[in-house]
Design an enzyme around this catalytic site. Sequence first.
Site: not given
Length: 717
Positions: A88, A225, A653
Amino acid sequence: MQRTLRYAVTLCLGLCLAVCGQAHQGMWLPSLVKQLNIKDMQAKGLKLTAEDLYSVNQASLKDAVAQLGNGCTGAMVSPTGLLLTNHHCAYSYIQALSSVAHDYLTDGYCAKNQAEELPCQGLTVRFLEYMDDVTDSVLKGVDAVMDESARAALVASNTRRLVAGLEAKNPKLKYDVEPLFYGNQYFLFAYQEFTDIRLVVAPPSAIGKFGGDTDNWVWPRHTGDFSLLRVYADSGNQPADYSPANVPYRPRKSFKISTKGVKPGEFAMVYGYPGRTQQFLVSQAVAEVVNHTDPRNIGLRDQRLAVMRGYMQGNDTIRIKYASKYADVANAWKKWQGEVDGLTRNHAVEEKESLERSFSEWVKADPQRVKTYGYLLDSMAAVYSELEPLNLISSYLNQGLRGIESLDFAMSTLVRVPGLTERPTSEDLAAFQEEANEFYKDYDPRVDRELMVQMLKAYRSLIPKGSKAEIRTLDSLLSSGSVESLVDRLFATSIFTDAARCSHWLAEAQAGRVVSLADDPLLGIARALRAEYTTSIYPRSKALQDRLVPLYRLWLRGLQAMNPKALYAPDANFTLRLAYGKVEGYKPREAVVYTPTTTLDGVVEKEAMGAYDYVVPVRLWELWEKKDFGRWGENGSVPACFLASIHTTGGNSGSPTLNAKGELIGLNFDRVWEGTMSDIMFDPNRCRNIVVDIRYVLFLIDKYARAGYLVDEMGVK
Ligand code: ARG
């Protein structure tokens, strides 16, 4: 009675945890770990020294942590520039590299050799060279009686002088000076920044976004991810803009990867760049979040989501156009719901009130303290009361009005192509053409018309006539006629609501027949709103914030004086931090226990549930069915994700998640929604970060993408 007792116990525990430094709470500055945390970390299992974590004299783990230009974090995993981050985080670059013929979002991408690596335009990556406490130089000449704007001016000029001196000595680095603890302390951060970054491997979205919105902020989780990038440098290993002649960057340090796996209870840490937290808010501010801001923002987004959903359901074209916008709106919407729930369950407001009562007692006990701090809490309360209408305006503007796509497009055009409205040059027209193509690609006027009707109606229901939160532009706009007739007029005439009208205008203008935009009604509203915002709303809000900052600065000094032994971690501010805890599940509610690890079996299990967000690519399903896991299998499956009790936030992230030896065991990518209140108050019982297991990443690169050569390059044994 029981209630009071429970508060007393939690508060006492909270204080004790803070004082003894035992809580998992806190995102710590790596250069201070040696002084503040190392003993606690080692007692909890860390096998490294503070110098191994952060050093300016030798290569240390900090040199393998990268900050991406879009706010994410990444981990260097090979001596030749390979960089792991989340899918992402690379998503928009993968999208930009994709076309109908090469749909890397859907199909994924895998470079078979370095020549096939794809430059990600606009992506930057930086590494921290060093950080330094520069409080003395930044605060030179600042005294206690200065007002906030004079102080800010002095701080700014001291900072400029400091940075200019450093730039003269080493112009190759980029320097940032950031306040900590509301400006009680200032730190300098020196970075080396790279601009040639290339895509090496991206999984298909069905893997990299597996679970989509359904699983976002949720455990159990099975998202692969990750994306693999490579940093390039010139032949001297220095940053350089993209050139085919560039070569893979050789970082000072890259992470050793552990394939031994994770065990519940074992020490783990996250090294990365957390964005924003607000640990020190006073009770009134927390109450405002819980009772007003979050519910209001959730409500406005509820309405917007319902409008989009209504149109997406019966229409595949709209569904695809709005999928990513819907996901964006839903992301914070879901997070805020978790935040309200968590702050309520944890009696955050009462805890803060109780802390403030102890503080007031402590102040009262000494006349000198009364002089220093006596006015503090009352002054804060006064500012917060004045801020209420401005918070309301800000909710409505940001979550309501800017949710009207055409209006948002008109407002951002004013900022991005300011020349468009007067006598646009050919550059202005080209820039606007690009903006318009981007905007209309995913636009449907039926959806937006409904959004506009609902969001304009929301104005009057949220902000009654005569309220201090009134927005003059909207008052006069809505005073004559119905919302529907206004919306009809806008949609019948503006170039911001109709792709054909917009391209007609552009074609005319490009042919030298500029029709003035002075009469475009939506642009007119956008201009009036912008003017009202810059001349009235923003200055009022800024003046109140300027009163708040010194109060918080004093509040933190007071807390520290009251608890001299307490260890406080500064709020996150996009600078490098180390946070630690352990691999650990949790109990989300009564009689439910979440264990901390998932596997590929769970991926297949979810697909069987049939939801739209759970689609397993055929090749992945086949690997699973044949149990063709290579060396990545464990107990008949492949590990997928795990949970840890580590304090993280947005920006973390892609952060390397490390074991006690500092080896890479996974990449952080999310939190559980029951724990999102950790931005304001961390609860070790319920706050969990979600990590994709490095073995799932390696399995996907090796077995799914058939790029074993990259696994070898990472030196995985
Ligand atoms: N919740 C994560 C974060 O805050 C992931 C968001 C992207 N994923 C999604 N399904 N929308 O950024």
